[in-house]
Design a protein around this motif. Structure first.
Motif, PDB file in Angstrom:
ATOM      1  N   THR A   1       0.455  -0.899  -0.024  1.00 29.71           N
ATOM      2  CA  THR A   1      -0.923   0.193   0.394  1.00 29.71           C
ATOM      3  C   THR A   1       0.805   1.034  -0.026  1.00 29.71           C
ATOM      4  O   THR A   1       0.423   2.139  -0.479  1.00 29.71           O
ATOM      5  CB  THR A   1      -0.969   0.423   1.211  1.00 29.71           C
ATOM      6  N   MET A   2       2.181   1.024   0.841  1.00 30.54           N
ATOM      7  CA  MET A   2       2.606   2.474   0.827  1.00 30.54           C
ATOM      8  C   MET A   2       3.415   2.602  -0.695  1.00 30.54           C
ATOM      9  O   MET A   2       3.572   3.561  -1.430  1.00 30.54           O
ATOM     10  CB  MET A   2       3.977   1.940   1.830  1.00 30.54           C
ATOM     11  N   ALA A   3       3.508   1.401  -1.151  1.00 26.45           N
ATOM     12  CA  ALA A   3       4.257   1.531  -2.635  1.00 26.45           C
ATOM     13  C   ALA A   3       3.561   2.187  -3.870  1.00 26.45           C
ATOM     14  O   ALA A   3       4.203   3.191  -3.826  1.00 26.45           O
ATOM     15  CB  ALA A   3       5.126  -0.002  -2.807  1.00 26.45           C
TER      16      ALA A   3
ATOM     17  N   SER B   1       8.513   2.644  -6.791  1.00 26.36           N
ATOM     18  CA  SER B   1       8.447   1.075  -6.586  1.00 26.36           C
ATOM     19  C   SER B   1       8.808   0.015  -5.817  1.00 26.36           C
ATOM     20  O   SER B   1       9.226   0.644  -4.569  1.00 26.36           O
ATOM     21  CB  SER B   1      10.000   0.725  -7.450  1.00 26.36           C
ATOM     22  N   SER B   2       8.829  -1.283  -4.987  1.00 30.03           N
ATOM     23  CA  SER B   2       8.020  -2.024  -4.193  1.00 30.03           C
ATOM     24  C   SER B   2      10.174  -2.601  -3.368  1.00 30.03           C
ATOM     25  O   SER B   2       9.546  -1.817  -2.241  1.00 30.03           O
ATOM     26  CB  SER B   2       8.577  -3.267  -4.856  1.00 30.03           C
ATOM     27  N   LEU B   3      10.953  -2.205  -4.562  1.00 32.61           N
ATOM     28  CA  LEU B   3      12.142  -1.920  -3.917  1.00 32.61           C
ATOM     29  C   LEU B   3      12.735  -1.185  -2.824  1.00 32.61           C
ATOM     30  O   LEU B   3      13.843  -0.593  -2.467  1.00 32.61           O
ATOM     31  CB  LEU B   3      12.975  -2.034  -5.421  1.00 32.61           C
ATOM     32  N   GLN B   4      12.049   0.492  -3.650  1.00 38.29           N
ATOM     33  CA  GLN B   4      11.831   2.042  -3.229  1.00 38.29           C
ATOM     34  C   GLN B   4      11.368   1.817  -1.591  1.00 38.29           C
ATOM     35  O   GLN B   4      12.282   1.893  -0.289  1.00 38.29           O
ATOM     36  CB  GLN B   4      11.812   2.984  -3.612  1.00 38.29           C
ATOM     37  N   VAL B   5      10.084   1.100  -1.209  1.00 34.14           N
ATOM     38  CA  VAL B   5       9.636   1.100  -0.110  1.00 34.14           C
ATOM     39  C   VAL B   5      10.301  -0.169   0.691  1.00 34.14           C
ATOM     40  O   VAL B   5      10.273   0.336   1.946  1.00 34.14           O
ATOM     41  CB  VAL B   5       8.628   0.792  -0.068  1.00 34.14           C
TER      42      VAL B   5
ATOM     43  N   HIS C   1      -3.194 -12.563  -3.806  1.00 36.69           N
ATOM     44  CA  HIS C   1      -4.199 -11.995  -4.014  1.00 36.69           C
ATOM     45  C   HIS C   1      -5.104 -12.233  -2.813  1.00 36.69           C
ATOM     46  O   HIS C   1      -6.021 -12.665  -2.808  1.00 36.69           O
ATOM     47  CB  HIS C   1      -5.312 -12.293  -4.616  1.00 36.69           C
ATOM     48  N   PHE C   2      -3.894 -12.576  -1.535  1.00 37.58           N
ATOM     49  CA  PHE C   2      -4.469 -11.988   0.154  1.00 37.58           C
ATOM     50  C   PHE C   2      -5.016 -10.778  -0.134  1.00 37.58           C
ATOM     51  O   PHE C   2      -3.713  -9.742  -0.372  1.00 37.58           O
ATOM     52  CB  PHE C   2      -3.927 -13.146   0.592  1.00 37.58           C
ATOM     53  N   SER C   3      -5.843 -10.106   1.634  1.00 35.79           N
ATOM     54  CA  SER C   3      -5.433  -9.439   2.116  1.00 35.79           C
ATOM     55  C   SER C   3      -4.504  -8.540   3.084  1.00 35.79           C
ATOM     56  O   SER C   3      -3.320  -9.565   3.440  1.00 35.79           O
ATOM     57  CB  SER C   3      -6.899  -8.769   2.705  1.00 35.79           C
ATOM     58  N   PRO C   4      -3.954  -7.619   3.122  1.00 38.87           N
ATOM     59  CA  PRO C   4      -2.827  -6.878   4.272  1.00 38.87           C
ATOM     60  C   PRO C   4      -3.537  -8.361   5.846  1.00 38.87           C
ATOM     61  O   PRO C   4      -2.239  -7.477   6.116  1.00 38.87           O
ATOM     62  CB  PRO C   4      -3.527  -5.594   4.230  1.00 38.87           C
ATOM     63  N   VAL C   5      -4.796  -7.928   5.997  1.00 43.48           N
ATOM     64  CA  VAL C   5      -4.476  -9.074   7.508  1.00 43.48           C
ATOM     65  C   VAL C   5      -4.167 -10.285   7.274  1.00 43.48           C
ATOM     66  O   VAL C   5      -3.378 -10.948   8.005  1.00 43.48           O
ATOM     67  CB  VAL C   5      -5.970  -8.465   7.681  1.00 43.48           C
ATOM     68  N   ILE C   6      -4.404 -10.972   6.022  1.00 38.34           N
ATOM     69  CA  ILE C   6      -4.108 -12.034   5.683  1.00 38.34           C
ATOM     70  C   ILE C   6      -2.263 -12.445   6.162  1.00 38.34           C
ATOM     71  O   ILE C   6      -1.538 -12.985   6.023  1.00 38.34           O
ATOM     72  CB  ILE C   6      -4.273 -13.463   4.456  1.00 38.34           C
ATOM     73  N   ALA C   7      -1.517 -10.895   5.444  1.00 35.01           N
ATOM     74  CA  ALA C   7      -0.395 -10.845   5.098  1.00 35.01           C
ATOM     75  C   ALA C   7       0.117 -10.434   6.648  1.00 35.01           C
ATOM     76  O   ALA C   7       1.642 -11.352   7.292  1.00 35.01           O
ATOM     77  CB  ALA C   7      -0.071 -10.218   4.084  1.00 35.01           C
ATOM     78  N   GLY C   8      -0.592 -10.450   7.276  1.00 35.00           N
ATOM     79  CA  GLY C   8       0.014 -10.405   8.439  1.00 35.00           C
ATOM     80  C   GLY C   8      -0.372 -11.298   9.746  1.00 35.00           C
ATOM     81  O   GLY C   8       0.138 -11.490  10.457  1.00 35.00           O
ATOM     82  N   TYR C   9      -1.774 -12.004   9.640  1.00 40.16           N
ATOM     83  CA  TYR C   9      -1.567 -13.338   9.866  1.00 40.16           C
ATOM     84  C   TYR C   9      -0.390 -14.070   9.652  1.00 40.16           C
ATOM     85  O   TYR C   9      -0.298 -15.065  10.910  1.00 40.16           O
ATOM     86  CB  TYR C   9      -2.629 -13.944   9.780  1.00 40.16           C
ATOM     87  N   SER C  10      -0.141 -14.285   8.592  1.00 41.08           N
ATOM     88  CA  SER C  10       0.906 -14.657   7.934  1.00 41.08           C
ATOM     89  C   SER C  10       2.302 -15.176   8.585  1.00 41.08           C
ATOM     90  O   SER C  10       3.201 -15.524   9.499  1.00 41.08           O
ATOM     91  CB  SER C  10       1.397 -14.627   6.528  1.00 41.08           C
TER      92      SER C  10
END
Length: 404
Positions: free
Chosen positions: A39-41, A47-51, A247-256
């Protein structure tokens, strides 16, 4: 040297709790906004590398600060500098929350690294100042376990904060946490150092040289860097794989990330449970298991592209990494008790410099595309760890033969 506020005997217990509470601060400073990286990117149109560089800059400054701050803390004390750094850290967090300028964020993350480095080195040395013998060994073995609460709680909390309030809320949380801890430190803590070292660059340089020239100590730090690089590479790439590729949400990324933070803690607990087992033997067995899990992950993802297989094998790999870190961290910190601040700073500093350069180099070569690149990253680090362990084994055998 006169100490303005020495640690009071009746506050020793709560001050110890506060020292433990501050150990996960570096984990919170990196992991709480991991689910927000994509989301920040997008928001800042970078780019993803910058963030991802915001993580690397924190790690570099965090590591470099520890290289020299230990000698400063041994000469001028732990308490005042730690308190000031908590306030500066809070201010930098507020600045990040109020800007979308990636370069200003880079600067604030560098400040984050230097302040957190000072705080953490001071709190590690606190335990060597106050405790000794088996009790000190017990507390040192808890460090990586307590630290791992950051990677467990932070991304889980950050995923929800990101979803409900936006990525900026992560840094408001960090500011609030730092201010609360600063207030408690001011009320209950004090200076733990009773004998101040004379600040002499020549003497300090000799101590550093002695430590670095000790093979078991310096190679132990390399093992620490390789172990934590596995975690950091996942932290920098995992959210992009989960949110963009799977294709999952940030919440799922947080759980992972929470689950994998728990894996690190499990590795720490196993390390503590086996603390009296023969050191080299248990480390070789653990590394063999790590390489096995990496190879099994490689075979699995050829047939199944799933978040479940990704997290399952990453969990096992992170357990073995946590085990390596727990054992070598305890060993390195207890190696030079007369220079606890310098040993703590050198151990943490070199470790995080290794982690920052190694993790960023690996993700530049193997970007956050899919599980295959993550698996290749794990494999590369496991092979290098095997080479370092082989060197340690050969040197240890040589020392044993010489002694005999």
């Amino acid at each position: 040297m006169t100490v303005s506020k020495p640690l009071k005997e009746h506050n020793k217990g709560i001050s110890t709790v506060l020292a433990f509470a501050l150990l996960p601060l570096s984990g919170f400073a990196t992991d709480i906004y991991i689910p927000s990286l994509p989301t920040m990117a997008t928001t800042m149109q970078v780019s993803s590398l910058q963030v991802q560089l915001t993580l690397s800059l924190f790690l570099i400054s965090y590591g470099i600060s520890q290289l020299f701050i230990g000698s400063v803390l041994d000469s001028f004390g732990r308490y005042k500098l730690s308190l000031i750094c908590l306030l500066v850290f809070a201010g930098a967090s507020i600045v990040i929350a109020n800007t979308h300028n990636i370069y200003l964020i880079y600067l604030m993350r560098i400040i984050h690294g230097f302040t957190v480095g000072t705080i953490i080195v001071g709190k590690r040395a606190f335990f060597v100042d106050i405790f000794e013998g088996d009790k000190l060994k017990h507390y040192l073995s808890l460090f990586s376990i307590i630290w791992s609460t950051g990677p467990i709680v932070a991304p889980f909390l950050g995923g929800y904060l990101q979803t409900v309030f936006g990525w900026e809320s992560n840094f408001y949380f960090l500011a609030g946490l730092a201010l609360i801890l600063a207030l408690l430190e001011f009320i209950y803590s004090g200076e733990s150092l009773s004998r101040f070292s004379k600040f002499s660059l020549k003497n300090i340089g000799n101590v550093y040289l002695k430590m670095i020239k000790t093979p078991s100590f310096s190679l132990g730090i390399v093992m620490l860097g390789l172990a934590y690089s596995m975690v950091m590479i996942y932290n920098m790439t995992g959210p992009f794989i989960i949110e963009h590729h799977l294709h999952f949400s940030p919440v799922i990324a947080g759980y992972s990330s929470l689950i994998l933070g728990f894996a690190w803690m499990v590795g720490g607990f196993i390390g503590k449970a086996t603390i009296n087992k023969p050191f080299l033997k248990k480390m070789i067995v653990n590394l063999g298991l790590q390489i096995l899990f990496v190879l099994l992950m490689f075979i699995s993802i050829q047939f199944i592209s799933s978040i479940y297989t990704l997290i399952f094998f990453a969990f096992l790999i992170h357990v073995t990494a946590g085990y390596i870190f727990n054992n070598y961290f305890t060993f390195c910190l207890g190696r030079f008790p007369k220079n606890a601040g310098i040993a703590s700073g050198l151990t943490g500093g070199v470790t995080y410099v290794i982690v920052s350069f190694l993790s960023y180099s690996v993700i530049s070569f193997l970007p956050a595309k899919d599980e295959h690149n993550l698996n290749f990253s794990y494999l590369l680090l496991a092979i290098v760890s095997g080479i370092v362990m082989f060197i340690i084994f050969k040197l240890t055998r040589k020392e044993e033969l010489t002694a005999a």
